[in-house]
Design an enzyme around this catalytic site. Sequence first.
Site, PDB file in Angstrom:
ATOM      1  N   CYS A  47      40.812 -23.675  30.703  1.00  0.00           N
ATOM      2  CA  CYS A  47      40.931 -22.554  31.622  1.00  0.00           C
ATOM      3  C   CYS A  47      39.812 -22.577  32.660  1.00  0.00           C
ATOM      4  CB  CYS A  47      40.905 -21.189  30.933  1.00  0.00           C
ATOM      5  SG  CYS A  47      42.194 -20.979  29.729  1.00  0.00           S
ATOM      6  N   ARG A 101      40.828 -28.268  34.245  1.00  0.00           N
ATOM      7  CA  ARG A 101      40.468 -27.521  33.036  1.00  0.00           C
ATOM      8  C   ARG A 101      41.691 -26.934  32.327  1.00  0.00           C
ATOM      9  NH1 ARG A 101      35.008 -26.122  33.070  1.00  0.00           N
ATOM     10  NH2 ARG A 101      35.416 -24.457  31.598  1.00  0.00           N
ATOM     11  N   TRP A 126      44.803 -23.065  30.271  1.00  0.00           N
ATOM     12  CA  TRP A 126      45.158 -24.008  29.206  1.00  0.00           C
ATOM     13  C   TRP A 126      45.459 -23.114  28.005  1.00  0.00           C
ATOM     14  CZ3 TRP A 126      43.334 -25.420  24.308  1.00  0.00           C
ATOM     15  CH2 TRP A 126      43.823 -26.640  23.822  1.00  0.00           C
ATOM     16  N   ASN A 158      38.349 -17.089  29.955  1.00  0.00           N
ATOM     17  CA  ASN A 158      38.321 -18.439  29.400  1.00  0.00           C
ATOM     18  C   ASN A 158      37.644 -18.337  28.042  1.00  0.00           C
ATOM     19  OD1 ASN A 158      37.927 -21.163  28.880  1.00  0.00           O
ATOM     20  ND2 ASN A 158      36.192 -21.350  30.263  1.00  0.00           N
ATOM     21  N   GLY A 159      38.343 -18.725  26.978  1.00  0.00           N
ATOM     22  CA  GLY A 159      37.745 -18.630  25.639  1.00  0.00           C
ATOM     23  C   GLY A 159      38.779 -18.121  24.657  1.00  0.00           C
ATOM     24  N   GLU A 182      38.798 -46.705  22.326  1.00  0.00           N
ATOM     25  CA  GLU A 182      38.827 -46.083  23.660  1.00  0.00           C
ATOM     26  C   GLU A 182      40.051 -46.549  24.463  1.00  0.00           C
ATOM     27  OE1 GLU A 182      37.553 -43.672  24.999  1.00  0.00           O
ATOM     28  OE2 GLU A 182      37.616 -43.974  27.154  1.00  0.00           O
ATOM     29  N   LYS A 229      42.875 -44.004  25.847  1.00  0.00           N
ATOM     30  CA  LYS A 229      43.240 -43.924  27.273  1.00  0.00           C
ATOM     31  C   LYS A 229      44.751 -44.032  27.427  1.00  0.00           C
ATOM     32  CE  LYS A 229      40.522 -42.549  28.677  1.00  0.00           C
ATOM     33  NZ  LYS A 229      39.233 -42.276  28.142  1.00  0.00           N
ATOM     34  N   GLU A 269      46.686 -40.861  25.960  1.00  0.00           N
ATOM     35  CA  GLU A 269      46.529 -39.562  26.626  1.00  0.00           C
ATOM     36  C   GLU A 269      47.206 -39.514  27.995  1.00  0.00           C
ATOM     37  OE1 GLU A 269      42.486 -38.315  27.450  1.00  0.00           O
ATOM     38  OE2 GLU A 269      41.879 -40.375  27.706  1.00  0.00           O
ATOM     39  N   HIS A 320      44.755 -54.673   6.318  1.00  0.00           N
ATOM     40  CA  HIS A 320      44.794 -53.692   5.224  1.00  0.00           C
ATOM     41  C   HIS A 320      45.838 -52.598   5.489  1.00  0.00           C
ATOM     42  CE1 HIS A 320      41.346 -55.579   3.413  1.00  0.00           C
ATOM     43  NE2 HIS A 320      40.747 -55.565   4.595  1.00  0.00           N
ATOM     44  N   LYS A 375      40.259 -30.950  30.717  1.00  0.00           N
ATOM     45  CA  LYS A 375      39.054 -31.784  30.821  1.00  0.00           C
ATOM     46  C   LYS A 375      37.920 -31.250  29.972  1.00  0.00           C
ATOM     47  CE  LYS A 375      36.673 -35.028  33.041  1.00  0.00           C
ATOM     48  NZ  LYS A 375      37.012 -36.320  32.458  1.00  0.00           N
TER      49      LYS A 375
HETATM   50  C1  F6R Z   1      39.342 -38.603  26.866  1.00  0.00           C
HETATM   51  C2  F6R Z   1      38.579 -37.402  27.131  1.00  0.00           C
HETATM   52  C3  F6R Z   1      38.211 -36.524  25.992  1.00  0.00           C
HETATM   53  C4  F6R Z   1      36.732 -36.128  26.119  1.00  0.00           C
HETATM   54  C5  F6R Z   1      36.351 -35.109  25.030  1.00  0.00           C
HETATM   55  C6  F6R Z   1      34.885 -34.758  25.085  1.00  0.00           C
HETATM   56  O1  F6R Z   1      39.584 -39.321  28.033  1.00  0.00           O
HETATM   57  O2  F6R Z   1      38.251 -37.124  28.250  1.00  0.00           O
HETATM   58  O3  F6R Z   1      38.460 -37.142  24.781  1.00  0.00           O
HETATM   59  O4  F6R Z   1      35.951 -37.277  26.007  1.00  0.00           O
HETATM   60  O5  F6R Z   1      37.120 -33.954  25.195  1.00  0.00           O
HETATM   61  O6  F6R Z   1      34.538 -34.196  26.311  1.00  0.00           O
HETATM   62  P1  F6R Z   1      33.038 -34.119  26.768  1.00  0.00           P
HETATM   63  O7  F6R Z   1      32.530 -35.507  26.951  1.00  0.00           O
HETATM   64  O8  F6R Z   1      33.080 -33.352  28.059  1.00  0.00           O
HETATM   65  O9  F6R Z   1      32.280 -33.402  25.699  1.00  0.00           O
END
Ligand code: F6R
Length: 613
Positions: A2, A27, A73, A99-100, A486, A490, A493, A509, A608
Amino acid sequence: MCGIVGYVGDREAGEVLVKGLKRLEYRGYDSAGVAIMNGRMSIQKGKGKVVNLEKGIFANGLKGHIGIGHTRWATHGEPNDVNSHPHMSQSGNIAVVHNGIIENYTSLKKKLIERGRTFSSQTDTEIIAQLLEEIYTTSKDVTFEQAIQLTLKQIVGTYGLAIVNIEFPDKIFIARKGSPLLLGVGENEMFIASDASPIVEYTNKVVYLDDGEMAVVDKYSYEVKTIDDIALTKEVHELAISIDAIEKAGYPHFMLKEIFEQPRSIADCMRGRVNVKENTIQLGGIADVMEELVNAKRIVIAACGTSWHSGLVGEYLFEHLAKTPVEVEYASEFRYRDPLIGEGDVMLVISQSGETADTLAALREAKKRGAKVLGICNVVGSTISRETDAGVFTHAGPEIGVASTKAFTAQVVVLTMMALATGMKKGTISKKEAARYIKELSLIPDKVDQILKECDENIKKMASLFTYAPNFLYLGRSYNFPVALEGALKLKEISYIHAEGYPAAEMKHGPIALIDEMMPVVVIAATDHTNDKMISNIEEVRARKGRIISIMNSENSDVKDLSEFSISIPSTVDCFSPLLTVIPLQLLSYYIAVNRGCNVDQPRNLAKSVTVE
Ligand code: F6R
């Protein structure tokens, strides 16, 4: 999670709010809305993106010079028009954006209904508007500010709040606990936002609200106090980010821009810190706690998502270069298992946004138990960066694409510099070794640049062949095991393809059962000391007809010969390999997602900055 904006001044509030919400859309983008006051309270809100909201504001001619806005969100209640913010009190006089999460909303709602209030949404936020109005209208001699304080005292949970009341047509009321909020101070105008991006084009003066604080804002002034009514004088900070940094600069997506920015962002991260000539690493942000880091019994790294993956690389780096034992924790699990941490331990929290609720909770828990807590954050002024004892900023610049790319490489660079500086101080690496590492580190930006230039077209072509693969497996060993995780994250997501990352040797395994002629297997085979073992794993996949895509060092013809597709990258020392191997994986996921028509910068269900636990 949010985004909130607010504006009071002489501009058209609707325009400022919409522009700000577009910048905050990373966000959350389930729904958007505004409340604008102009003699009356006008609300425009609905499911979907800010562009829909913009059309509505225009079509309905919403005018006024004061208002609040929100991009959502969803946590409580499905993302539909009714559950969109702002939420109103029963009379329609008070509008709230939030937001929260309000944890005790069910019991509060029940009591409010028993006392005759009617609710129109399923959200926790509506409670705030309704409770506030009840307290304000039924308590004697209570000002609106005091009513807000009394309301917040009944609420359990987290909030960043902006509130307007038609009775106070020139004022916005804001409050914060657990969700970020800042105030932009302009000339006869004030801005409110969840982060600096909506504000930066109007003013570079900001005041960060801390937990337990509220403010009353009009176009000329602001008054900050605690929710216990103690007046505060807050420092005004100068923002260092520029408007260019938050624009797409000709790229079709922020994610692609951010991938291509990495030669620069990695160089910026090292600037003034890595000195090849003098063979030194200077990290000003942790200079005062360096002794504690050097003498740490162990380091506990806590983070989430991509930042957790960089933490895993950090584990390998610290154990190899500084011989310090490291544990890497999911921040979300850390505090719920009575963690054994205390004096003599160093906790390292890693967060791009600096606002992730789980990481913040882990930080607070470790501090409470007596550990020294250091931070690696990208966003200056963020809550985590302000609550840690010391830390190092990644200086990657604003990361707006929801999928993290340049923040990951910058975090790994910071971890590398920290591990090298610690190892040099501890004497676990010799001067000669340190010189070799420092020289090699300084070459990384050019090597990343080379990968981007040489591999982009090839990866684009390869992506078109695998666009409709339903599954992917990513395998790596040692330093490249976290990169496998990672790469898989990527892909899933942003393209919604199911992908799993595994340590290459673990494949036999269990996951090996998944391999058939339909399964693309991305092997990250660019660490010398595990090369032979990796080749055995590739043979195991080939024997089951899996389709091998390899990321390998240019001279490694063995791996090339065994692969259906290979991406060749420059070589480096094994411990810096993740900084190079991750780049083709970022591009691969990007092009696959684009081919599938996915919204790369705003993937479904994600946000984000995850400011709820
Ligand atoms: C993946 C991604 C999320 C963040 C996670 C932590 O691409 O962006 O997995 O890495 O939400 O976010 P931060 O680094 O802001 O604590």
